[in-house]
Design an enzyme around this catalytic site. Structure first.
Site, short mmCIF file in Angstrom:
data_model
loop_
_atom_site.label_atom_id
_atom_site.label_comp_id
_atom_site.label_asym_id
_atom_site.label_seq_id
_atom_site.Cartn_x
_atom_site.Cartn_y
_atom_site.Cartn_z
CB CYS A 97 -0.98 -0.03 1.17
SG CYS A 97 -2.37 1.12 1.00
CG HIS A 115 -3.67 -3.66 3.23
ND1 HIS A 115 -2.65 -3.17 4.01
CD2 HIS A 115 -4.32 -2.58 2.73
CE1 HIS A 115 -2.69 -1.85 4.00
NE2 HIS A 115 -3.69 -1.46 3.22
CD GLU A 143 -1.29 -6.14 5.45
OE1 GLU A 143 -1.40 -4.94 5.71
OE2 GLU A 143 -0.98 -6.57 4.31
CB SER A 153 -8.03 -9.52 34.27
OG SER A 153 -7.62 -10.28 33.15
N GLY A 154 -8.01 -12.75 35.21
CA GLY A 154 -8.70 -14.00 34.94
C GLY A 154 -8.72 -14.35 33.47
N GLY A 155 -8.34 -13.39 32.62
CA GLY A 155 -8.31 -13.61 31.19
C GLY A 155 -7.00 -14.23 30.74
CB SER A 162 -3.72 -10.88 33.11
OG SER A 162 -4.82 -11.70 33.42
CB ALA A 163 -3.59 -16.31 32.49
#
Length: 510
Positions: free
Chosen positions: A82, A169, A171, A223-225, A228-229
């Site tokens: 591009c 693009h 990608e 956070s439990g996600g 972060s884990a």
């Protein structure tokens, strides 16, 4: 000798990191550097190939990001995408770029006019366009290799110099054969082997964290996600007991989430976890706030303040781990990229922060993070959990936040998750959640007029959150979700389904 490494030069395009990600999918190591990197730095990197990214500026404009022309004398293959193709055209002898009469955005049909190494095994097919400028005349020694109905030069190449350009693009997933085009550039043009993998990335990142942190103490926000884990697990692998995880319950979590976090991370990870009940504190700060950007800033600032207080209790913690992903970084903007919205993990952080950040996932997308989570041996319930924003339900409640609205949204969201899991669509969908708008609608329930909130159901499919499409859920499933919500959630009398893609919308409403 050139290494099996691809250098992506970032000119501010929203898809710059996506280019690097596609390269890594081909088991080739890739790194991103700003467009104004010096020639000596490029020589030190010693890449097997260079890719110029797209960008929001016009190559003919006064603020166009440029690159040292010496890059074309390094005897390194170059692919311009591009803006990158337009820049190559503008800088090489004989080339010319002009403002097109009409822009070309979205899906287009690519017609290949001449085969070269870039298009080996590629047929006419759909590509994704996003441009206004176009190549008027290709540089000396180049040939036009593809066109669309609107763009006469959709691709060009100089096999002798190993310089190639594409106006589309490759990608993004909407370019049907895009990954194969990238493969051709890597293996047929650059001649790389393709032996790099995620295990290599993990080992490299662990070594980097060890070197950066030394003997310092580190805290991490859980956070439990999955983000972060994975980030916390990688840091724990690097520095062990120097890491303490902190879970801040800001009162903006989904149903049962706080309990799940405490149970999972203590039992599964065996990492010291400090639980902080800050629900009242956050809700007081958010009282009366309607603007979504203000919400994000308040939550980001308050989060850091809580961390600073807990860090002082724990001792001298100098570093903070965050599960920032590259999609967060992109939407928060950079020097040359346009800002879409600030993210709690990026633009929502205050300037006077007392910590140095460790962001081991900053250059990765969600699906790559899940692959790393699997390599690290994390449980499926964490690895395959749908993304959840740092500000939580605060940005899924339009307008002011209060306890009653949070309870309404939690119940509705829980029903959505239960039914989508029961129907077997949970892993197929990128995100599915409820939004509570700042309005009410008239309804009839039990022969009585009601005036209640609508719930907006948002469910999207995506590979990377850069683009997303609304999920084509079965009518029977939508009906079941709607029926349960209006019957089980007080103050709700209507359910609507958001069928907007990204772009033009973002996945979250705020």
């Amino acid at each position: 000798m050139k290494e099996d490494k691809i250098l992506v030069l970032d000119f501010g395009g929203q898809y710059s990191q996506l280019i690097a990600r596609r390269v890594r999918e081909c088991n080739v190591y890739s790194i991103i550097k700003p467009y104004n990197i010096s020639i000596d730095q490029i020589k030190d990197i010693n890449p097997a190939g260079i890719i110029f990214s797209g960008g929001p500026k016009s190559v003919t404009g006064p603020e166009a990001p440029m690159i040292d022309k010496e890059v074309f004398k390094l005897n390194i293959p170059i692919l311009g995408i591009c803006y990158g193709m337009q820049l190559m055209t503008a800088l090489l002898p004989g080339g010319a770029v002009e403002k097109a009469r009409h822009g070309e955005y979205g899906k287009a049909r690519l017609h290949i006019t001449e085969k070269d190494k870039l298009f080996e095994g590629i047929s006419d097919s759909q590509v994704w366009m996003s441009h206004w400028d176009r190549v008027k005349k290709v540089p000396d020694g180049f040939k036009v290799t593809a066109k669309t109905d609107i763009t006469p030069v959709a691709a060009m190449g100089n096999p002798e110099l190993k310089f190639y350009g594409v106006q589309f693009h490759p990608e993004v997933v909407h370019t049907i054969q895009g990954l194969n085009i990238i493969r051709n550039y890597l293996f047929k043009v650059c001649g790389v082997k393709g032996t790099w993998n995620m295990a290599d990335f993990i080992n490299e990142e662990i070594d980097r964290i060890k070197e950066e942190v030394g003997s310092s103490q580190v805290i991490s926000g859980l956070s439990g996600g999955v983000d972060s884990a994975v980030a916390s697990t990688m840091v724990h692998r690097a520095i062990g007991d120097q890491l303490t995880c902190i879970f801040v319950d800001h009162g903006l979590l989904r149903k049962g989430e706080a309990e799940q976090v405490k149970r999972t991370f203590v039992d599964e990870f065996n990492i010291p976890l400090v639980y902080v009940d800050a629900r009242e504190r956050f809700l007081n700060r958010l009282n009366g706030v309607k603007d979504p950007e203000t919400k994000r800033k308040i939550i980001g600032e308050e989060f850091i303040r809580v961390f600073e207080e807990e860090a002082r209790k724990l001792g001298d913690a100098r570093y903070l781990v965050q599960g920032t992903l590259y999609s967060d970084v992109i939407e928060s903007g950079s020097e040359t990229a346009e800002t879409i919205k600030s993210h709690h993990n990026v633009g929502g952080l205050p300037d006077n922060m007392d910590f140095k950040l460790i962001e081991p996932l900053r250059n990765l997308f969600k699906d790559e993070v899940r692959k790393i989570g699997e390599v690290l041996g994390l449980p499926d319930e964490i690895v395959w959990r749908q993304p959840f924003p740092g500000p939580g339900l605060a940005i899924r409640i339009i307008g002011e936040i209060d306890g009653k609205k949070l309870e309404i949204l939690r119940k509705a969201d829980s029903i959505i998750q239960e039914e989508i899991k029961e129907a077997g669509y949970y892993k197929e969908i990128w995100q599915s959640f409820a939004v509570l708008p700042d309005l009410k609608s008239v309804g009839v329930m039990g022969d009585t007029r009601t005036y209640g909130y609508p719930i907006i159901l948002r469910a999207v499919t995506s590979d990377d959150a850069m683009t997303a499409d609304w999920a084509r859920l079965p009518y029977e499933l939508l009906e079941k979700i709607s029926t349960r919500i209006v019957n089980e959630v007080d103050s709700v009398n209507r359910v609507v389904y958001d069928i907007t893609s990204k772009p033009p919308a973002t996945i979250e409403w705020e």
